[in-house]
Design a protein around this motif. Structure first.
Motif, PDB file in Angstrom:
ATOM      1  N   SER A  15       0.562   3.561   4.411  1.00 12.05           N
ATOM      2  CA  SER A  15       1.054   2.512   3.513  1.00 12.05           C
ATOM      3  C   SER A  15       1.730   1.445   4.354  1.00 12.05           C
ATOM      4  CB  SER A  15       2.044   3.091   2.497  1.00 12.05           C
ATOM      5  OG  SER A  15       2.675   2.040   1.792  1.00 12.05           O
ATOM      6  N   LYS A  17       2.966  -1.418   3.399  1.00 10.25           N
ATOM      7  CA  LYS A  17       4.184  -1.946   2.764  1.00 10.25           C
ATOM      8  C   LYS A  17       5.392  -1.064   3.068  1.00 10.25           C
ATOM      9  CE  LYS A  17       2.410  -4.255  -1.353  1.00 10.25           C
ATOM     10  NZ  LYS A  17       2.398  -4.211  -2.823  1.00 10.25           N
ATOM     11  N   ILE A 120       8.665   2.546  -2.603  1.00 10.77           N
ATOM     12  CA  ILE A 120       7.394   1.815  -2.465  1.00 10.77           C
ATOM     13  C   ILE A 120       6.232   2.790  -2.392  1.00 10.77           C
ATOM     14  CG2 ILE A 120       6.062   0.379  -0.871  1.00 10.77           C
ATOM     15  CD1 ILE A 120       8.606  -1.226  -0.424  1.00 10.77           C
ATOM     16  N   ARG A 123       5.562   3.992  -5.847  1.00 11.58           N
ATOM     17  CA  ARG A 123       4.868   2.947  -6.631  1.00 11.58           C
ATOM     18  C   ARG A 123       3.400   2.851  -6.251  1.00 11.58           C
ATOM     19  NH1 ARG A 123       7.722  -2.649  -6.311  1.00 11.58           N
ATOM     20  NH2 ARG A 123       5.942  -3.663  -7.233  1.00 11.58           N
ATOM     21  N   GLU A 124       3.126   2.923  -4.957  1.00  8.21           N
ATOM     22  CA  GLU A 124       1.742   2.852  -4.517  1.00  8.21           C
ATOM     23  C   GLU A 124       0.968   4.117  -4.898  1.00  8.21           C
ATOM     24  OE1 GLU A 124       1.410   1.668  -0.431  1.00  8.21           O
ATOM     25  OE2 GLU A 124       1.871  -0.403  -0.949  1.00  8.21           O
ATOM     26  N   ALA A 127       0.041   3.649  -8.455  1.00  8.95           N
ATOM     27  CA  ALA A 127      -1.026   2.653  -8.587  1.00  8.95           C
ATOM     28  C   ALA A 127      -2.340   3.154  -7.986  1.00  8.95           C
ATOM     29  CB  ALA A 127      -0.605   1.348  -7.914  1.00  8.95           C
ATOM     30  N   ARG A 129      -2.984   3.525  -4.741  1.00  4.89           N
ATOM     31  CA  ARG A 129      -3.275   2.948  -3.427  1.00  4.89           C
ATOM     32  C   ARG A 129      -2.936   3.902  -2.280  1.00  4.89           C
ATOM     33  NH1 ARG A 129      -1.356  -1.817  -6.234  1.00  4.89           N
ATOM     34  NH2 ARG A 129       0.758  -1.363  -5.550  1.00  4.89           N
ATOM     35  N   VAL A 130      -2.167   4.954  -2.577  1.00  5.37           N
ATOM     36  CA  VAL A 130      -1.781   5.950  -1.569  1.00  5.37           C
ATOM     37  C   VAL A 130      -2.070   7.329  -2.136  1.00  5.37           C
ATOM     38  CG1 VAL A 130       0.178   6.948  -0.309  1.00  5.37           C
ATOM     39  CG2 VAL A 130       0.028   4.492  -0.585  1.00  5.37           C
TER      40      VAL A 130
END
Length: 167
Positions: A15, A17, A120, A123-124, A127, A129-130
């Motif tokens: 990740s 971010k 973060i 959150r990912e 979503a 994304r991770v």
């Protein structure tokens, strides 16, 4: 300095971010150390000076105890020594308060940065994304991101005490 960079390189593919947020928070610890150093140097210099003066005063009073007893001035000297000791106690509490506040600031930065990275990552993860493994990796390594800088902060306090004592 290499540990945060290495962890950044490990976490960036998982990740970016979270890794960037963690990396941004790492230099804030040395910045807080520099900010505290200016205040600490002055305070510790006075502290060790008063420490030496109190020791000299105590030795002088102990060596002159017989004379004080003969002239019945021992009670007055006792009161003066109590005043000096109380003043030194207050200065010692200021030093300890400064060190504790410095540690609190470093902990807030370290654990706040870790919490931001974990937030973060969560959150990912939500979503998509991770992956779960990636989020767990960030969760487990985020606190380790700050350990070397926290150790540097601890060494700072030891070094400041030593430098002030040697001066």
């Amino acid at each position: 300095m290499l540990a945060p960079v290495t962890l950044f390189l490990v976490l960036a593919p998982v990740s970016l971010k979270a890794a960037v947020i963690l990396m941004i928070c790492v230099p804030m610890i040395p910045v807080s150390i520099v900010a505290v150093q200016k205040f600490a140097k002055r305070l510790l210099g006075r502290y060790w000076g008063q420490y030496a003066a109190l020791g000299d005063s105590f030795l002088e009073n102990l060596q002159g105890l017989t004379t004080l007893k003969i002239y019945r001035a021992d009670e007055a000297r006792h009161q003066a020594m109590n005043c000096e000791a109380e003043h030194f106690r207050k200065v010692t509490m200021k030093v300890l308060t400064m060190q504790l506040n410095s540690i609190i600031v470093m902990d807030i930065i370290a654990y706040g940065g870790a919490a931001l990275g974990i937030g973060i990552a969560a959150r990912e993860l939500a979503a998509g994304r991770v992956s779960l493994a990636g989020a767990l990796c960030i969760l487990l390594l985020s606190a380790d991101f700050f350990l070397p800088m926290r150790a540097l902060g601890s060494y700072f306090h030891v070094a400041m005490n030593g430098m002030a004592a040697s001066d």
